[in-house]
Design an enzyme around this catalytic site. Structure first.
Site, PDB file in Angstrom:
ATOM      1  N   LYS A 111       9.592  56.597  -0.316  1.00 49.98           N
ATOM      2  CA  LYS A 111       9.752  55.323   0.374  1.00 49.98           C
ATOM      3  C   LYS A 111       8.417  54.813   0.910  1.00 49.98           C
ATOM      4  CE  LYS A 111      14.259  54.753   0.077  1.00 49.98           C
ATOM      5  NZ  LYS A 111      14.875  53.591  -0.622  1.00 49.98           N
ATOM      6  N   LYS A 194      18.863  57.303 -13.064  1.00 52.93           N
ATOM      7  CA  LYS A 194      19.714  57.088 -11.898  1.00 52.93           C
ATOM      8  C   LYS A 194      19.917  55.604 -11.648  1.00 52.93           C
ATOM      9  CE  LYS A 194      20.144  58.320  -6.994  1.00 52.93           C
ATOM     10  NZ  LYS A 194      20.123  56.994  -6.358  1.00 52.93           N
ATOM     11  N   LYS A 197      20.117  50.521  -6.271  1.00 50.42           N
ATOM     12  CA  LYS A 197      19.877  49.124  -5.911  1.00 50.42           C
ATOM     13  C   LYS A 197      18.402  48.751  -6.038  1.00 50.42           C
ATOM     14  CE  LYS A 197      23.669  49.052  -2.490  1.00 50.42           C
ATOM     15  NZ  LYS A 197      23.939  50.506  -2.408  1.00 50.42           N
TER      16      LYS A 197
END
Length: 327
Positions: A111, A194, A197
């Site tokens: 992230k 995978k 979003k």
């Protein structure tokens, strides 16, 4: 009866990965365990959502939970921010966590790489908040995907460390819960391993048939098999994964044979996948629309779920305060 807890962040709509991963597990668990499911709106703050989207997103996820078949009379559904006890336990757990171990968490590093201008403290302590979500209910099991396994290990670390520091055997170490031998991983349409979003490779449960067909027909493929009975590359195996999830065994066997004898036509394969996904999504989409239009019912379900969750969390926090030394 063992207690199970799990949640999903309200950062957009639910997709097939959520449905075949977490939610399919939820549907089985609600009849077999003491379950609590929540909508993790505090977790979503790490991505700086707009204020007007917070409540809307939570209602959207709640409507989708219900549309997928989660029964709040069996398994309470609550919104994370309605249970203030979570924050107190989050504070206590953070006091026992170390900067180095939080910085080594894979999801934090990923992230931080993706949003370098927003590497906030909430992102760093995400595993601790997740641990508080779980440990406040003293849950025995948590349904997780592959991407959450390290965070689950951090939750167990929090439980062990609290017990060790205060010389108690209070928190159970929550275990990863799978109905299959391994975590369910739904592939993305872009050829990646995978569906997610942030990757923009999703089929959402609110997508109409036209959108679904268009997305599937754009799915990544290759030149096709050149040698009979050859191994399928990942991008093609991903398409066959959709067949396993949404199609009949006969349909899967038909295209499997076409692959083996090198006569497969990807256009036909994609059309079949699209139609079978439409059959799965259509009734869910219809129920989503019905629930979404009844905000009074959604708010009532969330309120009742929060009452059940606060009762559980309050009992835990009362004991935690005593153990630590607070009145």
């Amino acid at each position: 009866m063992e207690k199970v807890v799990s949640g999903i962040r309200p950062t957009g709509y639910l997709h097939l990965g959520n449905y075949f991963g977490a939610i399919k597990s939820f549907l089985k668990m609600q009849d077999e365990y003491d379950c609590l499911f929540f909508i993790a709106d505090w977790h979503s703050l790490t991505t700086s959502p707009k204020p007007e989207d917070i409540q809307k997103s939570s209602r959207t996820i709640l409507a989708e939970y219900l549309a997928c078949g989660i029964d709040p009379s069996k398994a309470p559904i609550y919104i994370q921010s309605d249970v203030k006890e979570t924050l107190e336990l989050y504070l206590f757990l953070n006091m026992n966590m170390y900067l180095g171990e939080l910085e080594r968490v894979t999801t934090f590093k990923e992230k931080a790489r993706k949003q370098p201008n927003n590497v906030n403290a909430g992102l760093l302590t995400y595993p601790t908040l997740m641990a508080a979500d779980i440990l406040q209910h003293r849950a025995a099991k948590v349904p997780v995907g592959k991407d959450q396994e390290q965070n689950m290990e951090m939750a167990r670390t929090c439980a062990r460390r609290f017990n060790h520091i205060y010389g108690v055997d209070f928190f159970p170490e929550p275990q990863n819960f799978y109905f299959n031998a391994t975590a369910v991983k739904v592939p993305g349409l872009d050829g990646s391993g995978k569906m997610g979003k942030s990757e923009g490779n999703c089929i959402y449960l609110h997508d109409d048939d036209k959108v679904i067909r268009k997305k599937v027909m754009k799915a990544v493929t290759d030149l096709g098999p050149q040698v009979p009975n050859s191994e399928r590359p990942e991008v093609i195996e991903n398409l066959f994964t959709f067949l396993k999830m949404c199609s009949t065994q006969d349909t899967y066997d038909y295209f499997d044979e076409k692959w083996k004898d090198c006569s497969i036509r990807y256009g036909d394969l994609k059309k079949q996948i699209a139609e079978d996904i439409c059959k799965v999504v259509a009734p869910i989409r219809e129920r989503i629309n019905e629930y979404s239009s009844n905000t009074e019912l959604l708010d009532k379900i969330a309120r009742e779920g929060a009452e059940r969750a606060r009762e559980s969390a309050s009992a835990t926090l009362k004991e935690v305060r005593k153990i630590i030394g607070f009145r």
